[in-house]
Each structure stands twice: as structure tokens, then as C-alpha cells.
Design a protein around this motif. Structure first.
Motif, PDB file in Angstrom:
ATOM      1  N   TYR A   1       0.544  -1.255   0.150  1.00  0.00           N
ATOM      2  CA  TYR A   1      -0.137   0.137   0.010  1.00  0.00           C
ATOM      3  C   TYR A   1       1.347   0.973   0.012  1.00  0.00           C
ATOM      4  N   LEU A   2       2.308   1.419   0.173  1.00  0.00           N
ATOM      5  CA  LEU A   2       2.826   2.411   0.721  1.00  0.00           C
ATOM      6  C   LEU A   2       3.525   2.472  -0.492  1.00  0.00           C
ATOM      7  N   LEU A   3       3.703   1.301  -0.721  1.00  0.00           N
ATOM      8  CA  LEU A   3       4.335   1.999  -2.346  1.00  0.00           C
ATOM      9  C   LEU A   3       3.893   1.834  -3.530  1.00  0.00           C
ATOM     10  N   ARG A   4       2.237   1.883  -3.811  1.00  0.00           N
ATOM     11  CA  ARG A   4       1.950   1.992  -4.144  1.00  0.00           C
ATOM     12  C   ARG A   4       1.368   3.691  -4.231  1.00  0.00           C
ATOM     13  N   ALA A   5       1.146   4.041  -3.084  1.00  0.00           N
ATOM     14  CA  ALA A   5       1.263   5.837  -2.367  1.00  0.00           C
ATOM     15  C   ALA A   5       2.320   6.147  -2.822  1.00  0.00           C
ATOM     16  N   ILE A   6       3.803   6.257  -2.110  1.00  0.00           N
ATOM     17  CA  ILE A   6       4.476   6.622  -2.787  1.00  0.00           C
ATOM     18  C   ILE A   6       5.222   6.675  -4.737  1.00  0.00           C
ATOM     19  N   TYR A   7       4.647   5.951  -5.250  1.00  0.00           N
ATOM     20  CA  TYR A   7       4.563   6.237  -6.483  1.00  0.00           C
ATOM     21  C   TYR A   7       4.222   6.911  -6.753  1.00  0.00           C
ATOM     22  N   ASP A   8       2.374   6.416  -6.723  1.00  0.00           N
ATOM     23  CA  ASP A   8       1.895   8.082  -7.271  1.00  0.00           C
ATOM     24  C   ASP A   8       1.779   9.013  -6.543  1.00  0.00           C
ATOM     25  N   TRP A   9       2.976   9.377  -6.201  1.00  0.00           N
ATOM     26  CA  TRP A   9       3.354  10.800  -5.194  1.00  0.00           C
ATOM     27  C   TRP A   9       4.228  10.937  -6.985  1.00  0.00           C
ATOM     28  N   ILE A  10       4.961  10.305  -6.139  1.00  0.00           N
ATOM     29  CA  ILE A  10       6.282  10.763  -7.406  1.00  0.00           C
ATOM     30  C   ILE A  10       5.478  11.360  -8.564  1.00  0.00           C
ATOM     31  N   SER A  11       5.236  10.184  -9.079  1.00  0.00           N
ATOM     32  CA  SER A  11       4.670  10.506 -10.665  1.00  0.00           C
ATOM     33  C   SER A  11       3.631  11.958 -10.833  1.00  0.00           C
ATOM     34  N   ASP A  12       2.778  12.198  -9.413  1.00  0.00           N
ATOM     35  CA  ASP A  12       1.918  13.119  -9.571  1.00  0.00           C
ATOM     36  C   ASP A  12       2.737  14.384  -9.629  1.00  0.00           C
ATOM     37  N   ASN A  13       4.173  14.261  -9.529  1.00  0.00           N
ATOM     38  CA  ASN A  13       4.738  15.445  -8.958  1.00  0.00           C
ATOM     39  C   ASN A  13       6.092  15.381 -10.144  1.00  0.00           C
ATOM     40  N   GLY A  14       5.184  14.286 -11.114  1.00  0.00           N
ATOM     41  CA  GLY A  14       6.403  14.543 -12.982  1.00  0.00           C
ATOM     42  C   GLY A  14       7.254  14.352 -12.335  1.00  0.00           C
ATOM     43  N   LEU A  15       7.955  13.224 -11.272  1.00  0.00           N
ATOM     44  CA  LEU A  15       9.621  13.429 -11.047  1.00  0.00           C
ATOM     45  C   LEU A  15       9.887  11.560 -11.472  1.00  0.00           C
ATOM     46  N   THR A  16      10.279  10.889 -11.832  1.00  0.00           N
ATOM     47  CA  THR A  16      10.802   9.434 -12.092  1.00  0.00           C
ATOM     48  C   THR A  16      11.150   8.678 -11.055  1.00  0.00           C
ATOM     49  N   PRO A  17      10.114   7.446 -10.865  1.00  0.00           N
ATOM     50  CA  PRO A  17      10.279   6.498  -9.511  1.00  0.00           C
ATOM     51  C   PRO A  17      10.942   5.974 -10.003  1.00  0.00           C
ATOM     52  N   TYR A  18      12.160   5.471  -9.400  1.00  0.00           N
ATOM     53  CA  TYR A  18      12.472   4.111  -9.259  1.00  0.00           C
ATOM     54  C   TYR A  18      12.187   3.334  -7.880  1.00  0.00           C
ATOM     55  N   VAL A  19      12.972   2.018  -8.402  1.00  0.00           N
ATOM     56  CA  VAL A  19      13.143   1.133  -7.236  1.00  0.00           C
ATOM     57  C   VAL A  19      14.105   0.425  -6.774  1.00  0.00           C
ATOM     58  N   LEU A  20      14.756   0.704  -5.775  1.00  0.00           N
ATOM     59  CA  LEU A  20      15.895  -0.112  -5.266  1.00  0.00           C
ATOM     60  C   LEU A  20      15.216  -1.270  -4.517  1.00  0.00           C
ATOM     61  N   VAL A  21      16.239  -2.873  -5.294  1.00  0.00           N
ATOM     62  CA  VAL A  21      15.523  -3.882  -5.004  1.00  0.00           C
ATOM     63  C   VAL A  21      17.047  -4.568  -4.328  1.00  0.00           C
ATOM     64  N   ASP A  22      16.709  -5.407  -3.559  1.00  0.00           N
ATOM     65  CA  ASP A  22      17.468  -6.746  -3.297  1.00  0.00           C
ATOM     66  C   ASP A  22      17.298  -8.389  -3.640  1.00  0.00           C
ATOM     67  N   ALA A  23      18.314  -7.464  -5.307  1.00  0.00           N
ATOM     68  CA  ALA A  23      18.318  -9.219  -6.020  1.00  0.00           C
ATOM     69  C   ALA A  23      18.492 -10.296  -5.722  1.00  0.00           C
ATOM     70  N   GLY A  24      18.743 -10.153  -4.618  1.00  0.00           N
ATOM     71  CA  GLY A  24      19.367 -11.909  -4.475  1.00  0.00           C
ATOM     72  C   GLY A  24      17.999 -12.381  -2.862  1.00  0.00           C
ATOM     73  N   GLN A  25      16.878 -11.319  -2.940  1.00  0.00           N
ATOM     74  CA  GLN A  25      15.487 -12.546  -2.653  1.00  0.00           C
ATOM     75  C   GLN A  25      15.062 -13.288  -3.247  1.00  0.00           C
ATOM     76  N   PRO A  26      14.926 -14.427  -2.529  1.00  0.00           N
ATOM     77  CA  PRO A  26      13.794 -15.768  -3.634  1.00  0.00           C
ATOM     78  C   PRO A  26      12.842 -14.731  -4.325  1.00  0.00           C
ATOM     79  N   GLY A  27      12.313 -15.226  -5.791  1.00  0.00           N
ATOM     80  CA  GLY A  27      11.191 -15.237  -6.679  1.00  0.00           C
ATOM     81  C   GLY A  27      12.077 -13.584  -7.466  1.00  0.00           C
ATOM     82  N   VAL A  28      12.641 -12.791  -7.217  1.00  0.00           N
ATOM     83  CA  VAL A  28      13.708 -11.346  -7.954  1.00  0.00           C
ATOM     84  C   VAL A  28      13.742 -12.200  -8.939  1.00  0.00           C
ATOM     85  N   LYS A  29      12.823 -11.060 -10.333  1.00  0.00           N
ATOM     86  CA  LYS A  29      13.760 -11.883 -11.437  1.00  0.00           C
ATOM     87  C   LYS A  29      13.876 -10.464 -12.257  1.00  0.00           C
ATOM     88  N   VAL A  30      15.186 -10.139 -12.685  1.00  0.00           N
ATOM     89  CA  VAL A  30      15.668  -9.502 -13.230  1.00  0.00           C
ATOM     90  C   VAL A  30      16.634  -9.472 -14.357  1.00  0.00           C
TER      91      VAL A  30
END
Length: 137
Positions: A7-36
Motif C-alpha cells: 500500500y505504501l509502495l503504491r502511494a509513494i509511486y503515485d505521489w512521485i508520478s503525480d509530481n512529474g518525477l521519475t520513480p526508481y525502485v531499489l531492489v535486493d536482487a538476492g531475495q527469492p522470486g526476484v526476476k531481473v
């Protein structure tokens, strides 16, 4: 209760996008299920642009973030379990939110985690594009 992280991720994403900025996500790639793509992982982490112009079919779900993005001109399916998200922030100014590594351990509040004192140890986080946060009152 269910986790508040999606819920926080969606809210922060919307807030960043609504302000015309670029949302970036920092991911722990070692977590199970991460596909990048493996070539984008640095020090066990990856920073990804989530802007609508950079991704297709973005799904900010309760269990995972899924989308398609191009890497070296090749479209890839990306899957990020919500628990693997370390931070979501605006690329232009670093404002956003950091999340504890495990919802059951560490600081109970993401702001406390962001303000944790520097222990002087080696820092394996990427230096370029890493988020910086400040408390806004």
C-alpha cells in the motif's frame, strides 16, 4: 494484519508520478522470486526505473511488482516480490521511502531505518543513483 508495504509502495509511486518525477525502485536482487536480467545486478542490488514511459504493463500488486522493460533493446519480464523492495524514490531529488530489510526485524518505521546512524562499515550499496531521504515536517 496484512503487510502495509504494498500500500505504501503504491502511494509513494503515485505521489512521485503525480509530481512529474521519475520513480526508481531499489531492489535486493538476492531475495527469492526476484526476476531481473543478471547483467543489471550490482553488489546484489538493482535500481530500476518504474516510470510509465520506461515500462509496460506495470502491476503494483500486494505480493509483487511485475512489468516489462527493455534492456539492451530486448523486452524482459521483470518480477519483484514486495519484500525485496528496499526503497522507492524520485530519481530527480531522492525523496521517497526506504523499507526495512525484513518487516519483522529492524526499525518498525521506515523513517527510523533511513535515519539509522552510520556504523562506519563497508557500504555495498550502489553509489550512483542511491536514494537519499530527509524528514519533511
Amino acid at each position: 494484519m496484512t503487510s502495509n508495504r504494498p500500500y505504501l509502495l503504491r502511494a509513494i509511486y503515485d505521489w512521485i508520478s503525480d509530481n512529474g518525477l521519475t520513480p526508481y525502485v531499489l531492489v535486493d536482487a538476492g531475495q527469492p522470486g526476484v526476476k531481473v536480467p543478471a547483467h543489471v545486478i550490482k553488489n546484489g542490488q538493482v535500481v530500476l526505473n518504474l516510470a510509465m514511459r520506461a515500462v509496460a504493463n506495470l502491476d503494483l500488486g500486494n505480493d509483487r511488482i511485475a512489468f516489462q522493460a527493455r534492456f539492451s533493446g530486448v523486452s524482459q519480464d521483470i518480477v519483484i516480490p514486495v519484500a525485496a523492495v528496499m526503497a522507492l524514490y524520485a530519481q530527480e531529488n531522492g525523496q521517497g521511502m526506504m523499507f526495512p530489510a525484513d518487516e519483522n526485524e529492524g526499525a518498525a518505521d521506515p523513517v527510523e531505518a533511513a535515519e539509522a546512524p552510520d556504523t562506519g562499515g563497508d557500504d555495498d550499496r550502489p553509489k550512483r543513483g542511491a536514494p537519499h531521504l530527509r524528514v519533511v515536517k
